[in-house]
Design an enzyme around this catalytic site. Structure first.
Site, PDB file in Angstrom:
ATOM      1  CG  ASN A 156       8.523 -43.342  24.779  1.00  0.00           C
ATOM      2  OD1 ASN A 156       9.017 -44.368  24.323  1.00  0.00           O
ATOM      3  ND2 ASN A 156       8.498 -42.199  24.120  1.00  0.00           N
TER       4      ASN A 156
ATOM      5  NE  ARG B 207       8.013 -45.141  20.755  1.00  0.00           N
ATOM      6  CZ  ARG B 207       9.281 -45.534  20.811  1.00  0.00           C
ATOM      7  NH1 ARG B 207       9.890 -45.663  21.972  1.00  0.00           N
ATOM      8  NH2 ARG B 207       9.945 -45.792  19.721  1.00  0.00           N
TER       9      ARG B 207
ATOM     10  CG  HIS C 141      11.451 -43.005  14.395  1.00  0.00           C
ATOM     11  ND1 HIS C 141      12.544 -42.716  13.628  1.00  0.00           N
ATOM     12  CD2 HIS C 141      11.927 -43.543  15.538  1.00  0.00           C
ATOM     13  CE1 HIS C 141      13.642 -43.062  14.274  1.00  0.00           C
ATOM     14  NE2 HIS C 141      13.297 -43.580  15.447  1.00  0.00           N
TER      15      HIS C 141
ATOM     16  CG  HIS D 178      12.506 -38.447  14.371  1.00  0.00           C
ATOM     17  ND1 HIS D 178      12.412 -37.418  15.286  1.00  0.00           N
ATOM     18  CD2 HIS D 178      12.691 -39.572  15.109  1.00  0.00           C
ATOM     19  CE1 HIS D 178      12.519 -37.898  16.510  1.00  0.00           C
ATOM     20  NE2 HIS D 178      12.701 -39.204  16.425  1.00  0.00           N
TER      21      HIS D 178
ATOM     22  CG  ASN E  88      21.707 -43.438  18.532  1.00  0.00           C
ATOM     23  OD1 ASN E  88      22.634 -43.325  17.729  1.00  0.00           O
ATOM     24  ND2 ASN E  88      21.694 -44.339  19.486  1.00  0.00           N
ATOM     25  N   GLY E  89      18.489 -43.083  16.055  1.00  0.00           N
ATOM     26  CA  GLY E  89      17.764 -43.700  14.934  1.00  0.00           C
ATOM     27  C   GLY E  89      17.250 -42.559  14.063  1.00  0.00           C
TER      28      GLY E  89
ATOM     29  NE  ARG F  63      18.773 -49.381  14.300  1.00  0.00           N
ATOM     30  CZ  ARG F  63      17.772 -48.653  14.776  1.00  0.00           C
ATOM     31  NH1 ARG F  63      17.087 -47.862  13.978  1.00  0.00           N
ATOM     32  NH2 ARG F  63      17.444 -48.732  16.041  1.00  0.00           N
TER      33      ARG F  63
ATOM     34  CG  ASP G 226      27.524 -38.120  20.316  1.00  0.00           C
ATOM     35  OD1 ASP G 226      27.062 -38.373  21.426  1.00  0.00           O
ATOM     36  OD2 ASP G 226      27.459 -36.985  19.789  1.00  0.00           O
TER      37      ASP G 226
ATOM     38  N   GLY H 108      17.494 -35.492  18.065  1.00  0.00           N
ATOM     39  CA  GLY H 108      18.682 -34.859  18.673  1.00  0.00           C
ATOM     40  C   GLY H 108      19.537 -34.113  17.656  1.00  0.00           C
TER      41      GLY H 108
ATOM     42  CD  GLU I 283       8.433 -40.805  20.344  1.00  0.00           C
ATOM     43  OE1 GLU I 283       8.838 -41.144  21.464  1.00  0.00           O
ATOM     44  OE2 GLU I 283       8.794 -41.350  19.292  1.00  0.00           O
TER      45      GLU I 283
HETATM   46  P1  AMP Z   1      18.372 -38.657  20.015  1.00  0.00           P
HETATM   47  O1  AMP Z   1      18.448 -40.127  19.708  1.00  0.00           O
HETATM   48  O2  AMP Z   1      17.180 -37.977  19.416  1.00  0.00           O
HETATM   49  O3  AMP Z   1      18.586 -38.328  21.460  1.00  0.00           O
HETATM   50  O4  AMP Z   1      19.653 -37.985  19.265  1.00  0.00           O
HETATM   51  C1  AMP Z   1      20.969 -38.360  19.553  1.00  0.00           C
HETATM   52  C2  AMP Z   1      21.886 -37.737  18.513  1.00  0.00           C
HETATM   53  O5  AMP Z   1      21.747 -36.303  18.558  1.00  0.00           O
HETATM   54  C3  AMP Z   1      23.377 -38.029  18.760  1.00  0.00           C
HETATM   55  O6  AMP Z   1      24.010 -38.334  17.527  1.00  0.00           O
HETATM   56  C4  AMP Z   1      23.892 -36.707  19.295  1.00  0.00           C
HETATM   57  O7  AMP Z   1      25.248 -36.507  19.018  1.00  0.00           O
HETATM   58  C5  AMP Z   1      23.057 -35.739  18.492  1.00  0.00           C
HETATM   59  N1  AMP Z   1      23.130 -34.392  19.050  1.00  0.00           N
HETATM   60  C6  AMP Z   1      22.656 -33.952  20.244  1.00  0.00           C
HETATM   61  N2  AMP Z   1      23.000 -32.640  20.418  1.00  0.00           N
HETATM   62  C7  AMP Z   1      23.691 -32.269  19.303  1.00  0.00           C
HETATM   63  C8  AMP Z   1      24.315 -31.057  18.860  1.00  0.00           C
HETATM   64  N3  AMP Z   1      24.287 -29.965  19.611  1.00  0.00           N
HETATM   65  N4  AMP Z   1      24.933 -31.060  17.660  1.00  0.00           N
HETATM   66  C9  AMP Z   1      24.971 -32.166  16.888  1.00  0.00           C
HETATM   67  N5  AMP Z   1      24.393 -33.337  17.247  1.00  0.00           N
HETATM   68  C10 AMP Z   1      23.770 -33.389  18.434  1.00  0.00           C
END
Ligand code: AMP
Length: 404
Positions: A7, A94, A184, A212, A215-216, A245, A287, A334, A388
């Site tokens: 992936n 993927r 996604h 979902h 970050n995206g 975005r 973040d 996330g 995934e």
């Molecule tokens: P991903 O792209 O699925 O890895 O998600 C990344 C996003 O998840 C970022 O904005 C992180 O700040 C957020 N994230 C991860 N852990 C937490 C948490 N405990 N509380 C709030 N946001 C989180």
């Protein structure tokens, strides 16, 4: 069958070795044998590998591109498998964009690789990395190793024309194959599959809304186990607010900014993809975790979180209308998996449609799977961490078995 799943992200390569049980076998259909990640490819890369549910082993490595990352993973699997010969029956990849040609997963041959090269124009940030990983894996493992490409767009091919077509001159739609492709898809497909398992419902009776949020971010309306509407569009820029975005906006803003700020169209596009969303509004961070910490004392961080939650909630309302009601709302990614605060903000005041969270369940569900609503809620909400790789492994096994 042992399936190795790759992936690729723009600077990452995730992998998982998954054992898929033959059809009809008792017990769980898949088992994870090993997993890992090559991170920050091209600059101070690190690799982490773990077997089964074991602790990951991390090491810094010099890795310049996705080809080298694939070789590193294959080398580790060959060396590190208790000294024994690695058994591998197939590889699943993927691939972000399947365009209008690949509506389902496919067995990879030379012609498919050439077609994927052509599709790189539609997904210049992601497809080239996937294609180089495919080439490297074929070179190292030889042509006799069956390989499958599973696409992030294919789950959304069931979105009907009235939801997938943009209201622009139709000749242009046809000439440039402009439509809502959606992305996604492997994640949303997994959520439908897992929700069916959790609730012991046949997959074709699953009517859910999936959020979902990573970050995206994307939302999908799923009816009878199929995607019927999704928030990302021709590109992953449309829809929800994301880390960098903008998601939805008035398209006239693009021309306006271009004229007022003397920016080229490409520069405005870069601004909307890379400097907008949570980062653009807060001026602090993309973040969510950091913004939630800053929100009590920083108005722009608070506003960024509020816009994010408002947009997500608007999509939940719209998709309830599209589906005519749903069995459940699912959170993943996330943010969706880890932030009770964001989940609560999105669902606040939605009692009118039966959507209500149980504060204790919501608070305790961090990175784990399960219900976050009272058992009696008419529209229950769940957290389901996405896997995934499992969907890709199942697709790979299905196609390889069918081809024999
Ligand atoms: P991903 O792209 O699925 O890895 O998600 C990344 C996003 O998840 C970022 O904005 C992180 O700040 C957020 N994230 C991860 N852990 C937490 C948490 N405990 N509380 C709030 N946001 C989180």
């Amino acid at each position: 069958m042992k399936v190795l799943v790759f992936n690729c992200g723009s600077s990452t390569l995730k992998f998982q070795l998954v054992e898929v049980s033959p059809l009809g076998a008792a017990g769980p259909k898949t088992r994870s044998l090993a997993r890992g990640l090559v991170d920050r490819i091209g600059e101070n890369a690190t690799c982490s590998f773990a077997r089964g549910g074991g602790e990951p082993h991390r090491e810094p490595v010099a890795i310049d591109d996705h080809e080298q990352a694939v070789e590193e993973v294959l080398g580790w699997l060959a060396r590190g498998w208790d000294g024994a010969q690695m058994e591998l029956d197939a590889v699943g990849h993927r691939v972000v964009h399947g365009g209008d040609r690949f509506r389902t997963s496919v067995l990879i041959d030379d012609e498919v690789v050439a077609a994927l090269d052509e599709l790189s124009a539609l997904a210049p940030l992601h497809n080239p990395a996937c294609v180089s990983a495919i080439r490297a894996a074929r070179e190292t493992l030889g042509a006799s190793m069956p390989m499958v490409a599973a696409f992030d767009t294919s789950f959304h091919h069931t979105v009907p024309d009235h939801a997938a077509t943009y209201a622009i001159p139709y000749e242009l739609v046809l000439r440039h194959k402009i439509r809502r492709y959606g992305f996604h898809g492997l994640a949303h497909r997994y959520l439908a599959l897992r929700y069916a398992e959790l609730t012991q419902r046949p997959e074709d009776e699953v009517d859910i809304i999936t959020l979902h949020l990573g970050n995206g971010c994307s939302a999908t309306a799923i009816r009878g186990g199929r995607s019927v509407e999704t928030s990302m569009g021709f590109t992953p820029l449309e829809g929800l607010v994301m880390g960098t975005r903008s998601g939805d906006l008035d398209p006239a803003i693009i021309g306006f900014l271009s004229r007022k700020e003397r920016l080229s169209v490409a520069e405005v596009e870069a601004l909307l993809n890379e400097r907008s969303g949570l980062l653009g509004v807060s001026g602090r961070s993309k973040d969510m975790r950091e913004l939630l910490q800053r929100a009590p004392s920083d108005a722009r961080s608070r506003l960024a979180v509020e816009i994010f939650c408002h947009r997500a909630r608007k999509y939940v309302g719209a998709y309830l209308a599209v589906l005519g009601g749903a069995n459940a709302l699912i959170f993943s990614g996330g943010i969706g998996e880890n932030s009770p605060e964001v989940r609560a903000q999105i669902c606040a005041g939605m009692d009118w449609c039966g959507l209500r969270l149980d504060p204790e369940l919501n608070q305790s569900r961090i990175g784990t799977e399960g219900l976050i609503s009272p058992a009696t809620a008419k529209l229950p909400a769940y957290v389901i961490p996405v896997d995934e790789e499992r969907v890709i492994a199942l697709e790979t096994e299905r196609l390889v078995v069918e081809s024999r």
